[in-house]
Design a protein around this motif. Structure first.
Motif, PDB file in Angstrom:
ATOM      1  N   TYR A  25      21.732 -29.441  -2.548  1.00  0.00           N
ATOM      2  CA  TYR A  25      22.406 -28.256  -3.099  1.00  0.00           C
ATOM      3  C   TYR A  25      21.377 -27.196  -2.871  1.00  0.00           C
ATOM      4  CZ  TYR A  25      25.455 -31.701  -5.761  1.00  0.00           C
ATOM      5  OH  TYR A  25      26.233 -32.665  -6.155  1.00  0.00           O
ATOM      6  N   TYR A  26      22.203 -26.085  -2.706  1.00  0.00           N
ATOM      7  CA  TYR A  26      21.478 -24.783  -2.457  1.00  0.00           C
ATOM      8  C   TYR A  26      21.992 -23.581  -3.114  1.00  0.00           C
ATOM      9  CZ  TYR A  26      18.128 -26.685   1.282  1.00  0.00           C
ATOM     10  OH  TYR A  26      17.410 -27.280   2.042  1.00  0.00           O
ATOM     11  N   LEU A  27      21.239 -22.523  -3.606  1.00  0.00           N
ATOM     12  CA  LEU A  27      21.671 -21.410  -3.864  1.00  0.00           C
ATOM     13  C   LEU A  27      21.356 -20.262  -2.878  1.00  0.00           C
ATOM     14  CD1 LEU A  27      23.169 -19.432  -6.341  1.00  0.00           C
ATOM     15  CD2 LEU A  27      21.091 -19.199  -7.065  1.00  0.00           C
ATOM     16  N   VAL A  28      22.218 -19.515  -2.339  1.00  0.00           N
ATOM     17  CA  VAL A  28      21.841 -18.325  -1.538  1.00  0.00           C
ATOM     18  C   VAL A  28      22.167 -17.073  -2.330  1.00  0.00           C
ATOM     19  CG1 VAL A  28      22.938 -17.191   0.489  1.00  0.00           C
ATOM     20  CG2 VAL A  28      23.190 -19.600   0.449  1.00  0.00           C
ATOM     21  N   TYR A  29      20.965 -16.365  -2.043  1.00  0.00           N
ATOM     22  CA  TYR A  29      20.925 -15.090  -2.962  1.00  0.00           C
ATOM     23  C   TYR A  29      20.373 -14.036  -2.088  1.00  0.00           C
ATOM     24  CZ  TYR A  29      15.913 -15.935  -3.624  1.00  0.00           C
ATOM     25  OH  TYR A  29      14.545 -16.016  -3.508  1.00  0.00           O
ATOM     26  N   THR A  30      20.627 -12.681  -2.721  1.00  0.00           N
ATOM     27  CA  THR A  30      19.902 -11.516  -2.081  1.00  0.00           C
ATOM     28  C   THR A  30      19.203 -10.979  -3.118  1.00  0.00           C
ATOM     29  OG1 THR A  30      22.213 -11.330  -0.805  1.00  0.00           O
ATOM     30  CG2 THR A  30      20.632  -9.188  -1.155  1.00  0.00           C
ATOM     31  N   GLY A  31      17.797 -10.744  -2.769  1.00  0.00           N
ATOM     32  CA  GLY A  31      16.739 -10.197  -3.427  1.00  0.00           C
ATOM     33  C   GLY A  31      16.766  -8.656  -3.610  1.00  0.00           C
ATOM     34  N   GLU A  32      15.988  -8.113  -4.453  1.00  0.00           N
ATOM     35  CA  GLU A  32      15.860  -6.868  -4.733  1.00  0.00           C
ATOM     36  C   GLU A  32      15.593  -5.987  -3.407  1.00  0.00           C
ATOM     37  OE1 GLU A  32      13.100  -6.366  -7.714  1.00  0.00           O
ATOM     38  OE2 GLU A  32      14.812  -6.027  -9.172  1.00  0.00           O
ATOM     39  N   ASP A  33      14.885  -6.835  -2.391  1.00  0.00           N
ATOM     40  CA  ASP A  33      14.475  -6.149  -1.034  1.00  0.00           C
ATOM     41  C   ASP A  33      15.558  -6.021  -0.117  1.00  0.00           C
ATOM     42  OD1 ASP A  33      14.620  -8.797  -0.518  1.00  0.00           O
ATOM     43  OD2 ASP A  33      12.616  -9.232   0.162  1.00  0.00           O
ATOM     44  N   GLY A  34      16.948  -6.573  -0.665  1.00  0.00           N
ATOM     45  CA  GLY A  34      17.896  -6.886   0.465  1.00  0.00           C
ATOM     46  C   GLY A  34      18.048  -7.728   1.188  1.00  0.00           C
ATOM     47  N   LYS A  35      16.894  -8.850   1.388  1.00  0.00           N
ATOM     48  CA  LYS A  35      17.125 -10.112   2.050  1.00  0.00           C
ATOM     49  C   LYS A  35      17.623 -11.203   1.433  1.00  0.00           C
ATOM     50  CE  LYS A  35      12.720  -8.712   4.445  1.00  0.00           C
ATOM     51  NZ  LYS A  35      11.185  -9.050   4.632  1.00  0.00           N
ATOM     52  N   ARG A  36      18.705 -11.929   2.249  1.00  0.00           N
ATOM     53  CA  ARG A  36      19.095 -13.292   1.688  1.00  0.00           C
ATOM     54  C   ARG A  36      18.048 -14.294   1.935  1.00  0.00           C
ATOM     55  NH1 ARG A  36      24.477 -13.111   1.319  1.00  0.00           N
ATOM     56  NH2 ARG A  36      24.733 -15.202   1.872  1.00  0.00           N
ATOM     57  N   SER A  37      18.076 -15.117   1.022  1.00  0.00           N
ATOM     58  CA  SER A  37      17.219 -16.256   0.946  1.00  0.00           C
ATOM     59  C   SER A  37      18.071 -17.635   0.425  1.00  0.00           C
ATOM     60  CB  SER A  37      15.977 -16.006  -0.156  1.00  0.00           C
ATOM     61  OG  SER A  37      15.244 -15.049   0.443  1.00  0.00           O
ATOM     62  N   LYS A  38      17.448 -18.660   0.748  1.00  0.00           N
ATOM     63  CA  LYS A  38      18.008 -19.868   0.181  1.00  0.00           C
ATOM     64  C   LYS A  38      17.140 -20.691  -0.640  1.00  0.00           C
ATOM     65  CE  LYS A  38      21.188 -21.417   3.604  1.00  0.00           C
ATOM     66  NZ  LYS A  38      21.513 -20.400   4.681  1.00  0.00           N
ATOM     67  N   TYR A  39      17.803 -20.864  -2.007  1.00  0.00           N
ATOM     68  CA  TYR A  39      16.610 -21.617  -2.919  1.00  0.00           C
ATOM     69  C   TYR A  39      17.206 -23.069  -3.082  1.00  0.00           C
ATOM     70  CZ  TYR A  39      14.483 -23.053  -7.389  1.00  0.00           C
ATOM     71  OH  TYR A  39      13.875 -23.383  -8.475  1.00  0.00           O
ATOM     72  N   LYS A  40      16.321 -23.954  -2.891  1.00  0.00           N
ATOM     73  CA  LYS A  40      16.676 -25.303  -2.854  1.00  0.00           C
ATOM     74  C   LYS A  40      16.663 -26.002  -4.378  1.00  0.00           C
ATOM     75  CE  LYS A  40      15.866 -30.097  -0.973  1.00  0.00           C
ATOM     76  NZ  LYS A  40      15.063 -30.937   0.151  1.00  0.00           N
ATOM     77  N   ILE A  41      17.930 -26.356  -4.834  1.00  0.00           N
ATOM     78  CA  ILE A  41      17.853 -27.009  -6.162  1.00  0.00           C
ATOM     79  C   ILE A  41      17.678 -28.560  -6.156  1.00  0.00           C
ATOM     80  CG2 ILE A  41      19.782 -27.279  -7.846  1.00  0.00           C
ATOM     81  CD1 ILE A  41      21.318 -24.861  -6.852  1.00  0.00           C
ATOM     82  N   GLY A  42      18.199 -29.203  -5.421  1.00  0.00           N
ATOM     83  CA  GLY A  42      17.715 -30.678  -5.080  1.00  0.00           C
ATOM     84  C   GLY A  42      18.661 -31.350  -4.166  1.00  0.00           C
TER      85      GLY A  42
END
Length: 415
Positions: free
Chosen positions: A42-59
């Motif tokens: 499971y992942y969460l794709v998000y866009t940070g304040e700097d405008g860059k897209r990142s993936k956060y691994k949930i598990g």
């Protein structure tokens, strides 16, 4: 590919020759990634304040339920909306965990201190063994928990067992060196023992050295030991000859049967430390110019020094060179493996005991060398240079044996 994630859907996802993702239609950015091995995460794709897209691994899907993962995605999305960089937070948490782990005494010693100590110090094993022996029970504790009170209690227990103040100081000094290195490499801000005071030790206590009578007994015993070895070899060769087997080299009177006698003689006539003798190489023994060189790499001080050889020292080296046990080049006194011995042979201690020389250690051969120089009127600074002491204060233990101006002063006034 977008679809409402369900347990049935996730279980039906099969691996392909390429990694792929299925995005959830319920929580924006929430997805399942399927690897080529079939591993699902499971992942969460998000866009940070700097405008860059990142993936956060949930598990991993096998470890986290869909409902919990979806709820975690919602919560993390809220944190992103509040301005958090999830991966940066995770990285900092990981670094903090590593830092906390490295602050444990045992982990720091094994991962950081030991490699440094072995690379930059001679005979590092001695202090590392000392640390393990006396402070092994503290290895699971953070170094910040090593308080002065704790060390004082350790010291009192050791002194209560009759351990000398000098030895206890050496034990604690090994621990203080670890903490100082932790500060040096940035693991600790300051040593918890920064203000700790070691016990004051009398550095001018009487030193033990061979008397003339003891020296005579020791030499007589060593010569008798050689005669017995020569006779033993001759007897064994007669045994071999009767059975028509190859003979062993005879041991002549101008040879040594083994390294015990020459080690003792050279220790007495050069004042070398035991470890310096065990690491001595023939290339650093110049019999023509009667000089022995202790190279800095093998010296306690790290400084090279040159020791003039007495006639007896030269004779001992030459006799050892002629001996069957000598290798003629490389180490003067190699161990069985060809590498330096870790310590002087136990046979030397037995010889001392058999000569009925009490309260005497092999290291005292070095004291014998220095004491004889002092008794002959050699000044302390020359003795310091010959012994390789960094500071004259260490050499002052021989001061009472030298020509002392204080004796003259008292005699002049009081007779």
């Amino acid at each position: 590919m977008k679809e409402k994630l369900t347990d049935r859907l996730i279980n039906s996802l099969a691996p392909t020759d390429k990694r792929y993702e299925v995005r959830d239609t319920v929580v924006p950015g929430f997805l399942v990634r399927v690897g080529v091995t079939g591993l699902k995460s499971y992942y969460l794709v998000y866009t940070g304040e700097d405008g860059k897209r990142s993936k956060y691994k949930i598990g991993l899907c096998d470890a986290v339920s869909l409902a919990d993962a979806r709820e975690e995605a919602r919560r993390r999305a809220g944190e992103v909306a509040a301005g958090k960089n999830l991966n940066q937070v995770k990285k900092e948490a990981r670094q903090k965990s590593i830092a906390e782990k490295s602050q444990k005494l045992g982990t720091f010693i094994d991962d950081i201190y030991r490699p440094w100590r072995e690379a930059e110090r001679k005979r590092a094993d001695e202090d590392l063994d000392r640390l393990k022996l006396h402070f092994g029970g503290w290895y699971s504790k953070p170094m910040t928990e090593i308080t002065e009170r704790k060390v004082l209690e350790f010291r009192q227990k050791r002194l209560g067992k009759g351990i000398s103040e000098k030895t206890v100081n050496r034990d604690i000094a090994a621990l203080m060196a670890v903490l100082s290195h932790a500060v040096r490499v940035g693991v600790l801000k300051e040593s918890p023992l920064k203000k700790f005071k070691q016990l004051k030790v009398d550095m001018r206590t009487k030193v033990r050295f061979l008397s003339k009578e003891e020296d005579a007994r020791l030499m007589e015993l060593l010569e008798g030991r050689e005669a017995k070895a020569r006779e033993g070899r001759s007897s064994y060769n007669r045994f071999l000859k009767d059975r028509k087997k190859p003979l062993k080299p005879e041991i002549r009177e101008d040879q040594f049967s083994d390294h015990v006698y020459p080690l003792i003689l050279i220790a007495i006539h050069t004042g070398c430390r035991p470890e310096e003798l065990l690491e001595l190489d023939w290339k650093n023994v110049d019999l023509g110019h009667k000089t022995l060189t202790v190279v800095g790499a093998g010296a306690k001080s790290g400084q090279t020094r040159h020791i003039p050889l007495s006639n007896k020292a030269v004779e001992a080296f030459e006799r050892w060179q002629r001996s069957p046990g000598s290798k003629k080049k490389g180490l003067v006194f190699p161990g069985k493996t060809g590498k330096p011995m870790e310590r002087l042979p136990r046979a030397i201690t037995r010889v001392i005991e058999n000569a009925q020389i009490e309260d005497f250690r092999p290291y005292d051969f070095r004291h014998t060398f220095a004491s004889r120089l002092a008794l002959a009127g050699v000044d302390l600074n020359t003795i310091r240079e010959l012994l390789g002491h960094e500071d004259i204060s260490t050499t002052l233990i021989y001061a009472h044996l030298t020509h002392d101006h204080r004796k003259e002063a008292v005699a002049r006034v009081f007779g």
